[in-house]
Every structure is written in structure tokens, then in C-alpha cells.
Write a protein that holds these residues in place. Structure first.
Motif, PDB file in Angstrom:
ATOM      1  N   ARG A   1       0.502  -5.354 -13.521  1.00  0.00           N
ATOM      2  CA  ARG A   1      -0.011  -5.675 -15.045  1.00  0.00           C
ATOM      3  C   ARG A   1      -0.955  -4.878 -15.227  1.00  0.00           C
ATOM      4  N   GLU A   2      -1.782  -3.868 -14.303  1.00  0.00           N
ATOM      5  CA  GLU A   2      -3.461  -3.526 -14.340  1.00  0.00           C
ATOM      6  C   GLU A   2      -3.052  -2.267 -12.927  1.00  0.00           C
ATOM      7  N   MET A   3      -2.364  -1.006 -13.519  1.00  0.00           N
ATOM      8  CA  MET A   3      -2.304  -0.279 -12.943  1.00  0.00           C
ATOM      9  C   MET A   3      -2.722   0.743 -12.235  1.00  0.00           C
ATOM     10  N   PRO A   4      -4.387   0.848 -10.954  1.00  0.00           N
ATOM     11  CA  PRO A   4      -4.943   1.437 -10.973  1.00  0.00           C
ATOM     12  C   PRO A   4      -5.364   2.867 -11.333  1.00  0.00           C
ATOM     13  N   GLU A   5      -5.787   4.394 -12.481  1.00  0.00           N
ATOM     14  CA  GLU A   5      -5.514   5.331 -12.361  1.00  0.00           C
ATOM     15  C   GLU A   5      -6.135   6.522 -11.696  1.00  0.00           C
ATOM     16  N   GLY A   6      -5.848   7.235 -11.179  1.00  0.00           N
ATOM     17  CA  GLY A   6      -6.426   8.453 -10.808  1.00  0.00           C
ATOM     18  C   GLY A   6      -5.317   9.033  -9.944  1.00  0.00           C
ATOM     19  N   THR A   7      -5.921  10.146  -9.337  1.00  0.00           N
ATOM     20  CA  THR A   7      -5.386  11.277  -8.940  1.00  0.00           C
ATOM     21  C   THR A   7      -5.482  11.626  -7.160  1.00  0.00           C
ATOM     22  N   LEU A   8      -6.710  10.330  -6.472  1.00  0.00           N
ATOM     23  CA  LEU A   8      -6.167  10.448  -5.133  1.00  0.00           C
ATOM     24  C   LEU A   8      -6.872   8.430  -4.790  1.00  0.00           C
ATOM     25  N   GLY A   9      -6.387   8.609  -4.042  1.00  0.00           N
ATOM     26  CA  GLY A   9      -6.434   7.340  -3.301  1.00  0.00           C
ATOM     27  C   GLY A   9      -6.146   7.357  -2.140  1.00  0.00           C
ATOM     28  N   ILE A  10      -6.255   5.653  -1.147  1.00  0.00           N
ATOM     29  CA  ILE A  10      -5.088   5.679  -0.032  1.00  0.00           C
ATOM     30  C   ILE A  10      -5.070   3.600   0.027  1.00  0.00           C
ATOM     31  N   GLY A  11      -3.972   3.654   0.454  1.00  0.00           N
ATOM     32  CA  GLY A  11      -3.577   2.340   0.426  1.00  0.00           C
ATOM     33  C   GLY A  11      -2.847   1.971   1.925  1.00  0.00           C
ATOM     34  N   HIS A  12      -2.812   0.586   2.236  1.00  0.00           N
ATOM     35  CA  HIS A  12      -2.504   0.324   3.342  1.00  0.00           C
ATOM     36  C   HIS A  12      -1.902  -1.394   3.427  1.00  0.00           C
ATOM     37  N   THR A  13      -0.645  -1.019   5.048  1.00  0.00           N
ATOM     38  CA  THR A  13      -0.222  -2.680   4.775  1.00  0.00           C
ATOM     39  C   THR A  13      -0.922  -3.303   6.570  1.00  0.00           C
ATOM     40  N   ARG A  14      -0.983  -3.867   6.537  1.00  0.00           N
ATOM     41  CA  ARG A  14      -2.270  -4.530   7.566  1.00  0.00           C
ATOM     42  C   ARG A  14      -0.770  -5.725   8.428  1.00  0.00           C
ATOM     43  N   TRP A  15      -1.153  -5.474  10.027  1.00  0.00           N
ATOM     44  CA  TRP A  15      -0.556  -5.943  11.086  1.00  0.00           C
ATOM     45  C   TRP A  15      -1.220  -7.120  11.621  1.00  0.00           C
ATOM     46  N   ALA A  16      -2.047  -8.198  11.111  1.00  0.00           N
ATOM     47  CA  ALA A  16      -3.386  -8.670  11.629  1.00  0.00           C
ATOM     48  C   ALA A  16      -3.679  -8.868  13.045  1.00  0.00           C
ATOM     49  N   THR A  17      -4.694  -7.519  13.313  1.00  0.00           N
ATOM     50  CA  THR A  17      -5.553  -8.324  14.654  1.00  0.00           C
ATOM     51  C   THR A  17      -6.471  -9.159  14.503  1.00  0.00           C
ATOM     52  N   HIS A  18      -7.835  -8.117  14.195  1.00  0.00           N
ATOM     53  CA  HIS A  18      -9.503  -8.562  13.870  1.00  0.00           C
ATOM     54  C   HIS A  18      -9.083  -9.741  13.019  1.00  0.00           C
ATOM     55  N   GLY A  19      -9.472 -11.243  12.696  1.00  0.00           N
ATOM     56  CA  GLY A  19      -8.971 -12.010  11.216  1.00  0.00           C
ATOM     57  C   GLY A  19      -8.214 -12.089  11.193  1.00  0.00           C
ATOM     58  N   ARG A  20      -7.703 -13.587  10.415  1.00  0.00           N
ATOM     59  CA  ARG A  20      -6.522 -13.865   9.604  1.00  0.00           C
ATOM     60  C   ARG A  20      -5.867 -13.019   8.554  1.00  0.00           C
ATOM     61  N   PRO A  21      -4.690 -13.152   8.391  1.00  0.00           N
ATOM     62  CA  PRO A  21      -3.920 -12.180   7.298  1.00  0.00           C
ATOM     63  C   PRO A  21      -4.427 -12.792   5.814  1.00  0.00           C
ATOM     64  N   SER A  22      -5.625 -12.948   5.238  1.00  0.00           N
ATOM     65  CA  SER A  22      -6.123 -12.728   4.104  1.00  0.00           C
ATOM     66  C   SER A  22      -6.682 -11.814   2.998  1.00  0.00           C
ATOM     67  N   GLU A  23      -7.244 -12.188   1.900  1.00  0.00           N
ATOM     68  CA  GLU A  23      -6.958 -10.663   0.887  1.00  0.00           C
ATOM     69  C   GLU A  23      -8.527 -10.354   1.411  1.00  0.00           C
ATOM     70  N   ALA A  24      -9.662 -11.535   2.096  1.00  0.00           N
ATOM     71  CA  ALA A  24     -10.714 -10.837   2.232  1.00  0.00           C
ATOM     72  C   ALA A  24     -10.290 -10.022   3.635  1.00  0.00           C
ATOM     73  N   ASN A  25      -9.589  -9.823   3.984  1.00  0.00           N
ATOM     74  CA  ASN A  25      -9.613  -9.451   5.393  1.00  0.00           C
ATOM     75  C   ASN A  25      -8.676  -8.386   4.943  1.00  0.00           C
ATOM     76  N   ALA A  26      -7.911  -7.840   3.515  1.00  0.00           N
ATOM     77  CA  ALA A  26      -6.859  -6.802   3.899  1.00  0.00           C
ATOM     78  C   ALA A  26      -8.136  -5.741   2.882  1.00  0.00           C
TER      79      ALA A  26
END
Ligand code: F6R
Length: 607
Positions: A60-85
Motif C-alpha cells: 500500500r505504501e512503500m517507504p522510499e530510500g536506499t538505507l534501512g534496517i528490518g526485523h522479525t521478532r521472536w518475543a522475549t521482553h514484552g508481548r507480541p504487539s505492534e508497540a513492541n515490534a
């Protein structure tokens, strides 16, 4: 376990980050997110759940830019949620993290006192605050601000950070969690694991403990936390993409067998208290004065871990422990209630029988502590408390690393209860805590010495039946060895308490039945040797599992698989290793589908 990627170069970063995260999703899928630096600073997109949710957002909305970081989470501290992502953005700084910051509570308290506001329950957000604080305080560069933060945190981390004020640059640090640097032509990558970047470059640098890296499109500078330069050789990766996902191993099961020392270290981290000679159950309180008994319920391999747990808890706390199959417990009108501590063990946290048993026990007034590897799964949610194993996702259907991680969790419970009942004296506790801390190193030593067992597998792959014998803490390991062999090699196998042989099963022994005898030195050793002699007298083919250097055992066996010396309570961490490797090697020699054996599923949600 979480997955991290980073990119800086001439191309759009978002598709590269998503491609990398797809390859890392095996490391966790509780949430996913990216931060991509465009003309107005980093745009952060995050969502709870699997990567597909993030991919839909990007469509729907691709962030534009040539530098970035990404993450896929396996929860330890804090529930799986958007705020903790992840990424966590604080001021100009965005951070992704794999690992655990152990001193996050005092750091968070200090930062809150200085007026900082937190928007998540994670330990990671602390790091974003610390870097931001350091930049605002005048740190001369982003990498220096990272160093200031690193000097304040303890724990395990692979950390990657960017700042809107330093476009064109990524900084990263590694301590105990994996991080790989990928060197391309005019572009540079970071990732938790090689497969994430393999389609872009084969030149990689495996970062080492304490490395701090400053990354631009032209390459990377590696230093230590004080800024002293470090040299790390680049390696060219020969594996194809499919092999790389398994870390170069041919099957997930073999990779997971070799991950066990790391899984134990991660499960003990922050909970095994060397100085205090104690173990922390993360806030779960047990009223030991009113503790009548401990009841462990589980299925399959987790049940075998429970049988070892009985020895551990009775040995340290002198409280009676019963171990029950969840599928039997729930239908038996069980005698359970207030005064009982129920420990429910489930790797998946979803096993229907164990879940029903937990509900039954709670309905009758018992308190339930879950041991699980999957954050926020049904069994932890239905229990009064949970001790998570930090083994990372287990993909192979036959459980290996989750089993030993469960043993680690049970040892923590045993030490904790032993200290509180007063039955584990301070000196004995100190010894046990020290020995437990040494266990991952001994496991690595054992795995290296045992090798691939191909020769043994060639000899035994046509066997129709196997027997496994053990006593004491190694009796459950005999059961587990037989289960592993059945599951993936499809060879009929039985585990017995060695002393029971003469009461019937010895009738099965003849020269066509290999007998695996667990005989490490310690209590019961002489008795096991006598049982072994009984088998030998009937022409049984004997594979001994024993303490390194034990010539007496070697003289009695056709073959010996050696492990390092350990106290009886901790021997199962080691004695199970040759049995896992042997089952694996035989299954491979037979051409079986090791990771997805017939008729089995990873999580059994039917009764
Ligand atoms: C064997 C195996 C199974 C599980 C059992 C319980 O290798 O994996 O026996 O241990 O199905 O599963 P969890 O631990 O998820 O409750």
C-alpha cells in the motif's frame, strides 16, 4: 531469537530488507518491521504477526530510500504487539535488536527519572534512548553514541542502529547473538544469518564478540567498544541458498542439535545467578511452606524432560515429584489441588492434551507454571506463570534443542526451590550453579568429539529393533533415545530402566539387537556395568555411552560414544547428544525425510 537485516547502497532498501526478512522468518514471527531513511528521515512500518502483514503494508505504501534496517521478532521482553515490534524509533534514532538486555530495568528507571517516555515494554527501546541521549549530549558520531550506550548495557545482543541525522551510515554491535556483514560492490549488508543476503553477495564477514561496526555503501570499519581497530577476514560462501537457510547443515534437525549449547546459554542467561548461588524464575513465586508436592505434566519428549525434572527437584528441594502424561492425567479424575505446584512442559505451548490438563489442574485449585518455547501460546496463557525456554524456533519435527532447553528450565526451578526449602545448602548450590554454567561448553565439546556417526549408521541401519538402557537420571534419556530413533528412523526401539532388564525384556536380546547402554560414571555406574554384562552374556551388540577415558566400559562394549564428565543431575544434557546424533545419522542413511517424518506434526492440537 530474532532476525535482523540492514542495507545501504544505491538500490531501494525496502524490497531488499523484505527479501532478507523472508529468509529469516524461521527465527521468529511474532512481529515484523522496517525503518527506511528517506528525504524526511526514517519512515518506520511495523506490524504484529507474520511478515505477510508487513508485506501487505508495503504494497500500500512503500517507504522510499536506499538505507534501512528490518526485523522479525521472536518475543522475549514484552508481548507480541505492534508497540513492541522493532524497529524502535526514539528521536532521530531507530534500533533493531536480537538478544536480551539483562539490566534493562535499572536503565529504564534511570531514563524515566530523567524525563524520557517509553512507548513499548521491550528491553530494546532502552538502547534507542541511550543512543539518542548520547547524540543529544554531544557524541561526535553515531558510532561513538553507540559505544556510549554499549558501555551501559549488559547482556546478549546483535544491535543495529541508524539515525536521521547521519544518513548514509548504519552502526552495529555484536555480543553473543549472531551478526554477519555482507560486502557487495558499492553496497553493504548486515544480517543475523547468511541466507538473508546470499542472493546479493557471497563475500561475508562473521562478526565476533565485542565488535562494533560502522557501515557505509563503500564497506565497513570494525573496532572494539573503545574504538580500537579490529581485523576480521572476509569469507566467500560456497553454499547454495537452500543449504544456507540451514546454516550449511543438510537438515534443520542437525542444525538444531548443534544449536543446543547456545539454546541452553540463552535459557540460563539472566536467571542463573552465580554470585547468589540461586536461580530466578522471573517473578513466579512459590509458597514453599505450603508446598505439598510438585506434579509435572507433559507429552512425548517434553514428558521425558519432566522425568529428568523429577530427579532434579527431588534431589535439591526434597519435595515429592510426580510426573504424568497429560493425556492420562486429564481423564483420570486426578487427585490434585491447593498445595500442589503443577509444572506443564510444552515446546509448542499448544498441545491439546497438556492444555486440557492445565485447565483441569487449575480448576481443582493447583497453581500452574508453564515451560514453553513459544511466547504467548495457549499453555502459558492458561497458566499462572511461565518460564520460557529460549531455544529459538524448532523446525525439525523431532524435538532436540527444545528438550535440553526444557532441562535447563527445570534445573533453574530445582535450584530455586532447593534454596527456598533450605534443602539445598549454599555450598551445594554453588557447585550446582557452577556446573550448570559449564554445561553448554561441555555440550559443545561432546558434539565436536562425537562427529557425524556415518560409519555407525551404515552398520546399524538395517537393524529391526534397538534397546536403550539407563538408570537414574539416564533412564528418561533411554526413553528419549528410543523415541528419537522410532520417530525418524522408523526402527522399533524400547527404552528400559537398566535394572528392569532381568524382569522380562532381556528375553529380547540376541545378536541381532543392538543395545545402547547409558553408563556415564557416577551413582549407579557399577550396577549398569552388571546389567551390561548380562546383555553381553547373551551375545547382545553393545553401544556404550560413557565418560571420556573410561577404559573399563570400553572393554565391555563393541563401541563407545564418549561424553565429558558431569554430576548425575546434569548428565542428561550430555548423554542425550550421542542418541540424537545416532538417530539422525541412521535416518539419513535410510534416506528418510528427517525434518518431516511420516505421520507426525510439530504441534499436536488434537486429543
Ligand atoms: C518428539 C516430539 C513430541 C513432542 C510432543 C509434545 O520429538 O517432538 O513427542 O515432544 O508432541 O509436544 P509439546 O512439547 O509441543 O507439547
Amino acid at each position: 531469537m530474532c532476525g535482523i537485516v540492514g542495507y545501504v547502497g544505491p538500490k531501494q532498501a525496502t524490497p531488499i530488507l523484505l527479501g532478507g526478512l523472508r529468509r529469516l522468518e524461521y527465527r521468529g514471527y511474532d512481529s515484523a518491521g522496517v525503518a527506511v531513511v528517506g528525504s524526511r528521515g526514517a519512515q518506520v512500518l511495523r506490524c504484529r504477526g507474520k511478515l505477510a502483514g508487513l508485506e501487505a503494508m508495503v504494497q500500500r505504501e512503500m517507504p522510499e530510500g536506499t538505507l534501512g534496517i528490518g526485523h522479525t521478532r521472536w518475543a522475549t521482553h514484552g508481548r507480541p504487539s505492534e508497540a513492541n515490534a522493532h524497529p524502535h524509533k526514539v528521536g532521530s534514532v531507530s534500533v533493531v535488536h536480537n538478544g536480551i538486555i539483562e539490566n534493562y530495568l535499572p536503565l529504564r528507571a534511570r531514563l524515566e527519572t530523567s524525563g524520557r517516555k517509553f512507548s513499548s515494554e521491550t528491553d530494546t527501546e532502552i538502547v534507542a534512548h541511550l543512543i539518542d541521549e548520547s547524540l543529544l549530549g554531544g557524541a561526535p558520531s553515531l558510532v561513538e553514541a553507540l559505544r556510549v550506550a554499549l558501555r551501559q548495557v549488559h547482556g546478549a545482543y546483535a544491535l543495529v542502529a541508524i539515525s536521521d541525522k547521519h544518513p548514509g551510515e548504519i552502526v552495529a554491535a555484536k555480543n553473543a547473538s549472531p551478526l554477519v556483514l555482507g560486502l557487495g560492490k558499492g553496497e553493504t549488508f548486515l544480517a543475523s544469518d547468511v541466507p538473508a543476503i546470499l542472493e546479493h553477495t557471497r563475500e561475508v564477514v562473521f562478526l565476533d564478540e565485542g565488535d562494533v561496526v560502522q557501515v557505509t555503501a563503500d564497506g565497513a570499519t570494525i573496532t572494539d567498544v573503545e574504538g580500537k581497530p579490529r581485523q576480521r577476514p572476509a569469507r566467500s560462501i560456497e553454499w547454495d541458498a537452500a543449504a544456507a537457510e540451514k546454516g550449511g547443515y543438510p537438515h534443520f534437525m542437525l542444525k538444531e542439535i548443534h544449536e543446543q549449547p547456545r539454546a541452553i546459554t540463552d535459557t540460563l542467561r539472566g536467571r542463573l545467578l552465580l554470585e547468589d548461588r540461586d536461580a530466578d524464575l522471573e517473578g513466579f513465586e512459590v509458597d514453599v511452606r505450603n508446598l505439598r508436592r510438585v506434579l509435572i505434566i507433559a507429552c512425548g519428549t517434553s514428558y521425558h524432560a519432566g522425568l529428568v525434572g523429577k530427579f532434579m527437584i527431588e534431589g535439591t528441594a526434597r519435595v515429592p515429584v510426580e510426573v504424568d502424561l497429560a493425556s492420562e492425567f486429564r481423564y483420570r479424575d486426578p487427585v490434585v489441588g491447593a498445595g500442589d505446584l503443577v509444572i506443564a512442559i510444552s515446546q509448542s505451548g499448544e498441545t491439546a492434551d497438556t492444555l486440557a490438563a492445565v485447565k483441569e489442574a487449575r480448576a481443582r485449585g493447583a497453581r500452574v507454571l508453564a515451560i514453553s518455547n513459544v511466547v504467548d501460546s495457549a499453555i502459558p496463557r492458561s497458566s499462572n506463570g511461565v518460564l520460557y525456554t529460549h531455544a529459538g524456533p524448532e523446525i525439525g519435527v523431532a524435538s532436540t534443542k527444545c528438550f535440553t532447553a526444557q532441562l535447563a528450565a527445570l534445573s533453574l526451578i530445582a535450584i530455586h526451590l532447593g534454596r527456598r526449602t533450605g534443602k539445598l545448602a549454599p555450598d551445594a548450590a554453588a557447585k550446582l550453579v557452577e556446573e550448570l554454567a559449564l554445561t553448554p561448553t561441555k555440550m559443545t565439546e561432546a558434539l565436536e568429539a562425537l562427529g557425524d556417526m556415518k560409519q555407525l549408521a551404515r552398520e546399524y541401519r538395517y537393524a529391526k529393533d534397538f534397546l536403550f538402557l539407563g538408570r537414574g537420571t539416564n533412564y528418561p534419556i533411554a526413553l528419549e533415545g528410543a523415541l528419537k530413533l522410532k520417530e525418524i528412523s522408523y526402527i522399533h526401539a524400547e527404552g528400559y530402566a537398566a535394572g528392569e532388564m532381568k524382569h522380562g525384556p532381556i528375553a529380547l536380546v540376541d545378536d541381532g539387537v543392538p543395545v545402547v547402554v547409558l553408563a556415564p560414571q557416577g551413582p549407579g555406574y557399577e550396577k549398569v556395568l552388571s546389567n551390561l554384562a548380562e546383555v553381553r552374556a547373551r551375545n547382545g551388540e553393545i553401544i556404550g555411552v560413557g565418560t571420556k577415558g573410561d577404559q573399563q566400559l570400553a572393554n565391555l562394549c563393541d563401541r563407545v560414544l564418549s561424553i565429558p564428565d558431569a554430576p548425575a543431575l546434569l548428565q542428561p544434557f550430555l548423554t542425550v547428544l550421542p542418541l540424537q546424533l545416532m538417530s539422525y545419522a541412521i535416518a539419513v542413511a535410510k534416506g528418510n525425510d528427517v525434518d518431516q517424518p511420516r505421520n507426525l506434526a510439530k504441534s499436536v492440537t488434537v486429543e
